[in-house]
Structures are given as C-alpha cells and as structure tokens.
Design an enzyme around this catalytic site. Structure first.
Site, PDB file in Angstrom:
ATOM      1  N   ASP A  70     -55.179 -66.782-114.900  1.00 41.58           N
ATOM      2  CA  ASP A  70     -55.635 -66.998-113.520  1.00 41.58           C
ATOM      3  C   ASP A  70     -56.683 -68.112-113.406  1.00 41.58           C
ATOM      4  O   ASP A  70     -57.729 -67.937-112.779  1.00 41.58           O
ATOM      5  CB  ASP A  70     -56.219 -65.694-112.954  1.00 41.58           C
ATOM      6  N   GLU A 126     -48.860 -62.904-104.392  1.00 40.96           N
ATOM      7  CA  GLU A 126     -50.292 -62.710-104.663  1.00 40.96           C
ATOM      8  C   GLU A 126     -50.935 -64.077-104.912  1.00 40.96           C
ATOM      9  O   GLU A 126     -50.317 -65.117-104.720  1.00 40.96           O
ATOM     10  CB  GLU A 126     -50.479 -61.808-105.894  1.00 40.96           C
TER      11      GLU A 126
END
Length: 439
Positions: A12, A178
């Site tokens: 991420d 997401e």
C-alpha cells in the site's frame, strides 16, 4: 530495481515529495513475514530515497500498541504535510465498535515516528484513507472498501468531516473496490484505485478524472493490468519526482504469497490527451542505470537511537539529549555511565539475512568500550577470542560524530533487537545503521 524494497514485506505505498526536501518518501503498511492473513498487520514503515534506486528504511514508525482506540488491522495509509506538521492518515479497527476508523498521527519530521491524535469524526467505515491537500490549502479525505468509495472536505484541524460535504463516489468509479489515491495533473484531479473487473479477483488498477476533488469523476481506464506475480490485492500512488512521473504499487514477487507483499515502482507516462499509458511491471523498474552490472538498488535500515522507545526499542538508564550539534534525527542517546546502561533498537527483516552493523557516535573524552548484542547473542569484536566472556568493542575517542563499522551480523526473519550498552564512561550515540552485506 523491482521490487524496490527487498528487506521487509510492505504494501500500500503512498509516495510524497515534501516542500524544500530533495528526497521522495514512501509511507507503507507492514506485512508480517510469511503470514497467511492480513489480520496480522500492526505497524507502518517509512522509506526514502534521493535517486529512486538506493533506499533508506527508517524503521517502524507507528504500531497498534501506540493507538489506544484501536484493536486490530493497521491497513493502508497516506501522508500529508500541512502548516509545518507531517500527518500520517491510516486505518484500524476501533475497539469500541468493531468498525474501521480513519486515524491521524503527527510528527515534526517526514520520517516519523508518528504519534496518534485520534480518529477523524464523521467518517464511517474509514478504510484505506487518502488525504489530499489542494493548492488552495483545502484538505480532502477519500476512503473506500468492499466495493465503495467516499470523499469529503476536512476541517482545518483535519479531525472532522465538514458537515454536508460527504459524497458517495461509488457509482462514478467503474469496478471500484478499495484504496483510493488522488493526485493532480494539468489542472485535473485523478482518482486512482484498485478494482475488481466484473467482480473477479485479483485487483486491477483503474483511474477516473474530475475538475474538482469531490467530483463528479469520469471513469477513464486501467493503468496497471493484472500481471504475473501480482498479489490478490494491489494498491498504490502516483507522484511526480524530479521531472518524471511514477506509479508505486505492490506485488508478491519475493515471497510468492499474497499476504507477504513487496513494494514496486514503475515509470508512468501520460498521453497528450491526459490519459495514462498502461504499465507492465518488469524487474528493472525505475533503476536510473539500465545495466544491472553497473548499479543495483540497495536498502539501508537507519534507526534513530533517540526514537528507540517509540519504534519498538528501549532506553535502559540512558536519556535523550539535543545539546551536542550535528545529530541526524530527533536527538541522540547519552548517559552510558554505568554498567548495563544502554539502548535497544528494533530491526525488522522479511527474510533472514546478513548485514553490516554501523554505529554513529561521539566520544570526546576518551576511548570507550561497549558490548553489543543482537537477539541476546554477543558480538565478537575483531581480534578477541571467542573464549573471552566479556567481549567489548572499542569506540575510539573522537571530538565529532563519526561512524564505527562493527562488522557482519545476522538478522533472523521478523523482529530483531540490537542492544548497545555497558559503557565505561561518557559516549553519545546518534544512530544504528544496517547496510546490506555484500560478500
């Protein structure tokens, strides 16, 4: 070279370049080595570079144990710089409700460590947050999970959504699942995100474009298709650095396991109409020299001794000081005046590996002798017999800061504790550095 970070498992990546700073900083979640679930994610790391090839790992900068309101799931993050403060915006499951919240932590330096100041009010199920500060200094928050994406304007203290500004962007973002991230290019706002094509895993990376941060957005296309060695998830950021654009994301190229991911970076190119050319990750990545025999990427773990207590370590009878000029982080550790007084730092490693251990110190009064342990195993100084019980390294007298090479050490997979202690007098310790060992 891809992956850009081979020493710990991270995912991420949120990349940023801060005003007045020549380095690029990447804020990333941390995967526990060879776990089979994302539930074990409990902390964050910061990486930085000035050439996109050689990287510094600044260690663990925030842990679940330091967030009173949270109980689990330290997942995706972002960062921002505003009014002299560096912000880490992250998500975690709240203990009181079992709901994902968007947390906020602060630091006076870009590499952290960060101190939690609570979660953002008015944000429901705030997973995978992105914090975008526009050119007029207006802050916006984006978040998304489970096939949805929302956004809002934030109050000036960043701790609340401005009433009436929360918008649901889900229907505007085809296949969204997401992980939103927002950047600006040629006056347009680009919202990039992981999505599920026709609802099927693994995730592709898509983007949409708008004239305002809160939309409406027009779905534009895919910029990273599914590639060989991709984890089930993907998540990333897009940033300009030194005149070029880059896409950060993650893969499972090192571990081969979807829950143990590695950071990736590939150059990104825009077409004349503002659309993004598809990226097909390769092992060269963004290495500035394309001949791997000339240059290969390195990762150095740099641990600020003065932050030991905030980053998984400990001070034992010593203290933090700032009076001596020339230290590199938040301060230095001093007070190694009696036996067993010292400092412990945490060094995390995704794989078992050898490193070179270097200590930056100052000892203006005389030579000092110190003991060094790695995971409770005492290091053997050069020329000292293994049969000697009290093995000590000599730290030569020096009037200014200097580095001392203590030689090769072995890191196990996971958490490692390095202890420097037992001084024979006054010594100041700035940092502990671990360089990749090259035979």
């Amino acid at each position: 070279m891809n992956p850009i970070i081979k020493t710990v498992f991270s995912a991420d990546p949120s990349a940023h370049v801060w005003p007045g700073d020549d380095r690029i900083y990447v804020y990333a979640s941390h995967d526990q080595p060879y776990t089979d679930t994302h539930d074990t994610m409990q902390s964050y790391h910061v990486f930085s570079s000035d050439d996109m090839v050689n990287w510094t790992d600044h260690g663990r900068v925030l842990h679940l144990d330091q967030v009173e309101w949270a109980v689990s799931h330290m997942w995706a993050i972002d960062a921002a710089y505003r009014h002299g403060t560096y912000y880490l915006v992250y998500c975690a499951v709240e203990n009181a409700t079992g709901m994902f919240r968007t947390g906020l932590a602060v630091s006076d330096q870009p590499q952290g460590p960060f101190t939690d100041i609570g979660f953002i009010q008015g944000v429901e199920w705030g997973q995978d947050p992105a914090l975008f500060v526009d050119e007029d200094d207006t802050p916006y928050l984006f978040w998304g999970a489970g096939g949805s994406c929302h956004a809002c304007q934030l109050t000036d203290d960043l701790l609340s959504a401005v009433e009436g500004t929360v918008v649901d962007l889900t229907s505007q973002l085809k296949w969204v699942f997401e992980g939103p991230f927002v950047h600006k290019y040629n006056g347009k706002y680009y919202l990039s995100y992981p999505g599920l094509f026709e609802g099927e895993w693994p995730e592709h990376m898509y983007y949409a474009v708008a004239d305002h941060p809160l939309g409406p957005y027009t779905f534009t296309g895919e910029y990273i298709p599914v590639f060989e060695g991709q984890a089930g998830t993907n998540h990333g950021s897009i940033i300009e650095y030194k005149g070029k654009w880059y896409a950060f994301h993650h893969s499972m190229w090192i571990s081969g396991e979807s829950a143990c991911r590695s950071l990736m970076c590939d150059e990104l190119h825009y077409n004349p109409d503002g659309t993004i050319q598809p990226i097909y990750p390769d092992t060269m990545g963004v290495a500035s020299l394309k001949d791997p025999s000339v240059m290969r990427g390195t990762v150095t773990l740099l641990l600020d001794a003065s932050c030991a207590q905030k980053t998984g370590g400990k001070l034992s009878g010593t203290r933090i000081a700032t009076e001596r000029p020339g230290y590199t982080g938040h301060g230095y550790v001093t007070g190694f005046e009696r036996d067993y007084q010292g400092v412990i730092v945490l060094a995390q490693s995704g794989l078992a590996r050898d490193c070179r251990l270097i200590v930056r110190y100052c000892s203006p009064e005389a030579d000092q002798t110190m003991k060094v342990l790695v995971n409770d195993n005492q290091l053997l100084p050069p020329g000292v017999s293994p049969s000697v019980y009290d093995k000590r390294f000599v730290f030569p007298q020096c009037s200014d800061w200097q580095e001392l090479d203590l030689g090769k050490i072995h890191l196990k997979q996971g958490d490692n504790l390095i202890r420097v202690y037992n001084g024979s007098g006054h010594i100041d310790l700035d940092y502990i550095k671990l360089e990749e060992w090259v035979d």
